[in-house]
Design an enzyme around this catalytic site. Structure first.
Site, PDB file in Angstrom:
ATOM      1  N   TYR A  75      27.691 -25.086   6.810  1.00  0.00           N
ATOM      2  CA  TYR A  75      27.675 -26.987   7.050  1.00  0.00           C
ATOM      3  C   TYR A  75      28.878 -27.130   7.913  1.00  0.00           C
ATOM      4  O   TYR A  75      29.588 -28.044   7.718  1.00  0.00           O
ATOM      5  CB  TYR A  75      27.215 -28.118   6.254  1.00  0.00           C
ATOM      6  CG  TYR A  75      25.462 -27.873   5.941  1.00  0.00           C
ATOM      7  CD1 TYR A  75      24.779 -28.061   6.741  1.00  0.00           C
ATOM      8  CD2 TYR A  75      25.378 -27.999   4.974  1.00  0.00           C
ATOM      9  CE1 TYR A  75      23.744 -28.450   7.039  1.00  0.00           C
ATOM     10  CE2 TYR A  75      23.805 -27.679   4.190  1.00  0.00           C
ATOM     11  CZ  TYR A  75      22.871 -28.037   5.757  1.00  0.00           C
ATOM     12  OH  TYR A  75      21.419 -28.424   5.227  1.00  0.00           O
ATOM     13  N   ASN A 109      15.003 -32.494   2.884  1.00  0.00           N
ATOM     14  CA  ASN A 109      14.412 -32.803   4.126  1.00  0.00           C
ATOM     15  C   ASN A 109      13.594 -31.306   4.458  1.00  0.00           C
ATOM     16  O   ASN A 109      12.843 -31.394   5.261  1.00  0.00           O
ATOM     17  CB  ASN A 109      14.577 -33.262   5.032  1.00  0.00           C
ATOM     18  CG  ASN A 109      15.997 -32.678   5.790  1.00  0.00           C
ATOM     19  OD1 ASN A 109      16.696 -31.564   5.028  1.00  0.00           O
ATOM     20  ND2 ASN A 109      15.957 -32.866   6.136  1.00  0.00           N
ATOM     21  N   GLU A 169      24.461 -18.868  13.133  1.00  0.00           N
ATOM     22  CA  GLU A 169      24.040 -19.387  11.268  1.00  0.00           C
ATOM     23  C   GLU A 169      22.995 -17.689  11.078  1.00  0.00           C
ATOM     24  O   GLU A 169      23.221 -17.286   9.850  1.00  0.00           O
ATOM     25  CB  GLU A 169      22.958 -20.370  11.250  1.00  0.00           C
ATOM     26  CG  GLU A 169      23.681 -21.500  11.515  1.00  0.00           C
ATOM     27  CD  GLU A 169      23.026 -22.512  11.343  1.00  0.00           C
ATOM     28  OE1 GLU A 169      21.368 -22.881  11.494  1.00  0.00           O
ATOM     29  OE2 GLU A 169      23.546 -23.952  11.518  1.00  0.00           O
ATOM     30  N   LYS A 213      15.028 -25.236   2.302  1.00  0.00           N
ATOM     31  CA  LYS A 213      15.872 -26.264   1.053  1.00  0.00           C
ATOM     32  C   LYS A 213      15.204 -26.151  -0.664  1.00  0.00           C
ATOM     33  O   LYS A 213      14.552 -26.187  -1.375  1.00  0.00           O
ATOM     34  CB  LYS A 213      16.383 -27.803   1.839  1.00  0.00           C
ATOM     35  CG  LYS A 213      17.369 -27.239   2.921  1.00  0.00           C
ATOM     36  CD  LYS A 213      17.510 -28.453   3.207  1.00  0.00           C
ATOM     37  CE  LYS A 213      17.811 -28.619   4.659  1.00  0.00           C
ATOM     38  NZ  LYS A 213      18.355 -30.051   4.579  1.00  0.00           N
ATOM     39  N   HIS A 228      15.819 -26.139   6.838  1.00  0.00           N
ATOM     40  CA  HIS A 228      16.501 -26.701   8.173  1.00  0.00           C
ATOM     41  C   HIS A 228      15.944 -25.829   9.204  1.00  0.00           C
ATOM     42  O   HIS A 228      15.765 -24.396   8.854  1.00  0.00           O
ATOM     43  CB  HIS A 228      17.671 -26.504   7.390  1.00  0.00           C
ATOM     44  CG  HIS A 228      18.963 -25.935   8.900  1.00  0.00           C
ATOM     45  ND1 HIS A 228      20.195 -27.029   9.033  1.00  0.00           N
ATOM     46  CD2 HIS A 228      19.548 -25.038   9.140  1.00  0.00           C
ATOM     47  CE1 HIS A 228      20.639 -25.994   9.513  1.00  0.00           C
ATOM     48  NE2 HIS A 228      20.666 -24.705   9.818  1.00  0.00           N
TER      49      HIS A 228
END
Ligand code: CMP
Length: 138
Positions: A50, A113, A127, A10, A116
């Site tokens: 998302y 975080n 995905e 990310k 992913h």
């Protein structure tokens, strides 16, 4: 079973120069890198990625965050790769992410975080297809 899973470093992970560390962990574990690219994520792609979180209170923030800087998108392949990657990433809740996992070693935030990974094999298939065309995968 040999699986492919989608993994993304990310924007916070790229900015903190953790991409190499994260890629290296999956390489050293023995997974095979089947695709990789660095890109800025459009809002359209972020919202599609998302989509399962649409309507949740953090959805807007999540899209803002993931579009805030470049990411490294990857496909990793190996035996039970989806769960293996999830275990290496560590739990979503910072206090539950075990030391030794990526999140357990590098983050204390539920949103920023650093990584992913697809949550299950069905999500992985979706995905991988959303982020990569067949000719980008080897
Ligand atoms: P990720 O694995 O990318 O999948 C969904 C993301 O939503 C998750 O990691 C977190 O970054 C984010 N997320 C989940 N729950 C929350 C929350 N309560 N507040 C902010 N972000 C969240």
């Amino acid at each position: 079973m040999i699986q492919r899973t989608f993994v993304m470093v990310k924007p916070d992970g790229v900015q903190r120069k953790l991409a190499g560390e994260i890629i290296g962990r999956f390489e050293r574990r023995g997974l095979r890198l089947a695709g990789m690219k660095m890109l800025r994520v459009s809002r359209e792609l972020a919202e599609a990625h998302y989509a399962a979180h649409k309507g949740k209170p953090f959805f807007g923030e999540l899209v803002d965050f993931i579009t805030s800087g470049p990411v490294v998108a990857m496909v990793w392949e190996g035996e039970d790769a989806v769960l293996l990657v999830r275990n290496m990433m560590g739990a979503l809740k910072p206090a539950e992410a075990q030391p030794g996992s990526i999140r357990g070693d590098f983050t204390a935030s539920i949103q920023m975080n650093v990584v992913h990974g697809s949550s299950d094999p069905a999500a992985a298939d979706e995905e991988v297809a959303l982020w990569f065309s067949e000719d980008e995968l080897v």
